[in-house]
Design a protein around this motif. Structure first.
Motif: not given
Length: 451
Positions: A135-136, A140, A292, A413, A417, A449
Motif C-alpha cells: 500500500v505504501e 497517493d 478501519e 489495507r 487507505e 488516497r
C-alpha cells in the motif's frame, strides 16, 4: 495423458450434450468455452451428463449431492492422480496426491501442523507487513493491474512466510513470479502430456529452474540452521511418523506446491474480490468500516482479522461467483452407478464449482447476484459449506485458511487507505480450458488516497 478407450453411448450411460461435432466431439468447444458447454448440458439434462471427447469418456457431475459423491469417492473409486497427468510431470509421480493414498497421508501429516493453531497466528504479521509495504509503495494516486500487482504481492507473502524475508526479497526481485506463471502453463486436461508444445516446454524449463533454486535453499538451511526455526527450517528438519527423514525432493515439491497454489488461486480470488467490492459500494462501505476498526488497533492479530465477519462473507461470495478452479477432475477406477446412470471404468469425472455455485437448488435466493449477506441468513452455514472452490472433504486445500486471512488483510489495507474504481468496468474471466479463471485484461484499478 492416460490412454482411454472411447465407448459408444450405451443404455444406462449419462445423456450426451448436444453440439457434438464429427470426429472431434465437444473438444474444440470445451477448450475454447468450457462453461458454455457445461451450462448447455445442465439445461438439457440436469446435473449428470456426458461430453464427447476423442479417446476419452467424460462424465460431468453437478450440484451439491453429486459434489458430495465426487469428494466422498476420492481416493476410493475416484482417483485424483490419474485425472491430472500433468501434475505428475509438474511435481513428480510419488508426491502428495500424485502418489498412493498412503504416501499422500504420510506427506500431509508432515505439513498439516504448519497450517494449524499458533503457526497460522505467526503468519499474520508477515501478511500485514507485506500488505502495508504494498500500500505504501502505491503512493497517493495512480492505477495498477489487479492480477499483475496482486500476483507479486501474493508471491512475496508466500516466499516471506515459507522461506524467510531475506529469501523473499531476493526471489521477488528476480523472476520468481514470472517463473510460476510459466510453470502453471503446464496444466492441460486433453493435450497429450508428452507433446512438446511451447507451453509444456516452458513449464518444464521453469519447473527445473525453480527446483534448482529451492533445492539450494534447503541445502543452505541444512548447513546453517536458524533458531528460532521458521517454516522452512521446520520443513528441513521434518521426519515422517516412523522417524525417517523426509527426502529433499519431497521438501522441494512442498515449497513449490505451496508457492504455486497461493500464486494460482489466491491471486485470482483476491483480484475478483476487490473488483466485486468496487462494483458494490454499499458492501465496500461495510468492509471499510471493519477495516478501519481492525487497523485502529495497535497490532493486526488473528482475533482482529477473524472479527472481520462481513469481509469474510464477501470473500466467500466471490468464491461462489468466481471460483478460480472452475473445474475439478477425477478418474473412475471402476464402474460406478449414480442416480441410475453408469460411469464406465477409466472415465474422466468432472465437477464444476463455476456451475454448481450458481444452481438455484443450492442457492435459491439471488443466485446470480452478489449478496454476501446470504451467509449470515438462516441456512447460511449450509450455503458456505456448499462452496467447493477450494475443494472439499479430506482433499480441501490445506492453505485455505491461510489464503482467506491473507486476502482479508490485503483488502483491509487497500480499502481503508484508498478510494477505488475499476478503470474498464467489471472484468471478464479468462477464456479457455487450459487456465484458471483469473480476471482477463484489462482489469486495472484507479486509486486515490483518502483524506
Amino acid at each position: 495423458m492416460t490412454t482411454l478407450q472411447r465407448t459408444k453411448i450405451a443404455p444406462g450411460r449419462p445423456p450426451l450434450v448436444s453440439g457434438k461435432q464429427p470426429l472431434v466431439g465437444h473438444l474444440p468447444e470445451f477448450l475454447l468455452a468450457p462453461e458454455r458447454v457445461l451450462w448447455r448440458g445442465q439445461r438439457q439434462h440436469g446435473n449428470i451428463f456426458q461430453l464427447a471427447v476423442p479417446g476419452a469418456d467424460v462424465v460431468v457431475l453437478l450440484g451439491k449431492r453429486n459434489s458430495e459423491f465426487f469428494f466422498k469417492e476420492t481416493d476410493k473409486r475416484l482417483s485424483i492422480a490419474d485425472a491430472y497427468p500433468f501434475f505428475t510431470r509438474m511435481f513428480g509421480s510419488e508426491f502428495y496426491f500424485m502418489g498412493s493414498v498412503e504416501q499422500w497421508k504420510k506427506q500431509r501429516d508432515v505439513v498439516l501442523p504448519r497450517f494449524q493453531g499458533g503457526q497460522i497466528a505467526d503468519y499474520i504479521q508477515v501478511m500485514d507487513q507485506e500488505a502495508a509495504r504494498f500500500v505504501e509503495s502505491l503512493g497517493d494516486r495512480g492505477e495498477f493491474n489487479l492480477t499483475e500487482e496482486f500476483g507479486v504481492l501474493v508471491m512475496r507473502i508466500a516466499a516471506h512466510a515459507f522461506l524467510g524475508p531475506a529469501i523473499a526479497d531476493d526471489l521477488v526481485a528476480g523472476d520468481f513470479f514470472e517463473e510460476f506463471r510459466k510453470f502453471s502453463m503446464g496444466m492441460s486436461f486433453f493435450l497429450p502430456d508428452w507433446l512438446p508444445v511451447p507451453r509444456t516446454v516452458k513449464s518444464n524449463r521453469a519447473r527445473d529452474r525453480l527446483r534448482q533454486s529451492l533445492g539450494e535453499m534447503i541445502q543452505q538451511r541444512r548447513r546453517a540452521p536458524i533458531d528460532p526455526p521458521d517454516f522452512l527450517q521446520h520443513l528441513v528438519e521434518s521426519v515422517y511418523a516412523d522417524g525417517t527423514r523426509v527426502p529433499d525432493n519431497v521438501l522441494v515439491n512442498f515449497v513449490l506446491m505451496f508457492c504455486w497454489a497461493g500464486h494460482e488461486t489466491t491471486t485470482g480470488h483476491l483480484s475478483w474480490a476487490l473488483a466485486d467490492l468496487i462494483e458494490h459500494p454499499s458492501e465496500l462501505r461495510r468492509v471499510r468500516a471493519e477495516a478501519e476498526h481492525l487497523l485502529a488497533a495497535d497490532q493486526v492479530d488473528l482475533s482482529g482479522v477473524r472479527g472481520m465477519r462481513f469481509t469474510y462473507d464477501c470473500l466467500h461470495e466471490t468464491e461462489r461467483l468466481h471460483p478460480v478452479a472452475y473445474i475439478l477432475a477425477r478418474q473412475a477406477q471402476e464402474e460406478l452407478d449414480i442416480d441410475g446412470y453408469t460411469i464406465p471404468r477409466g472415465a474422466f469425472v468432472f465437477t464444476s464449482p463455476a456451475i454448481s455455485h450458481r444452481l438455484r437448488e443450492t442457492y435459491p435466493e439471488a443466485t446470480e447476484t452478489y449478496w454476501p449477506d446470504r451467509y449470515s441468513q438462516p441456512g447460511g452455514r449450509s450455503a458456505r459449506g456448499s462452496l467447493i472452490g477450494f475443494g472439499a472433504g479430506a482433499h480441501r486445500c490445506l492453505g485455505t485458511h491461510f489464503a482467506y486471512l491473507e486476502m482479508q488483510i490485503i483488502v483491509a489495507r487497500l480499502v481503508a487507505e484508498f478510494e477505488l474504481e475499476l478503470v474498464h468496468g467489471m472484468p471478464k474471466p479468462m477464456s479457455g480450458a487450459g487456465t484458471t479463471k483469473w480476471p482477463a485484461n484489462p482489469c486495472a484499478v484507479r486509486y486515490r488516497r483518502r483524506s
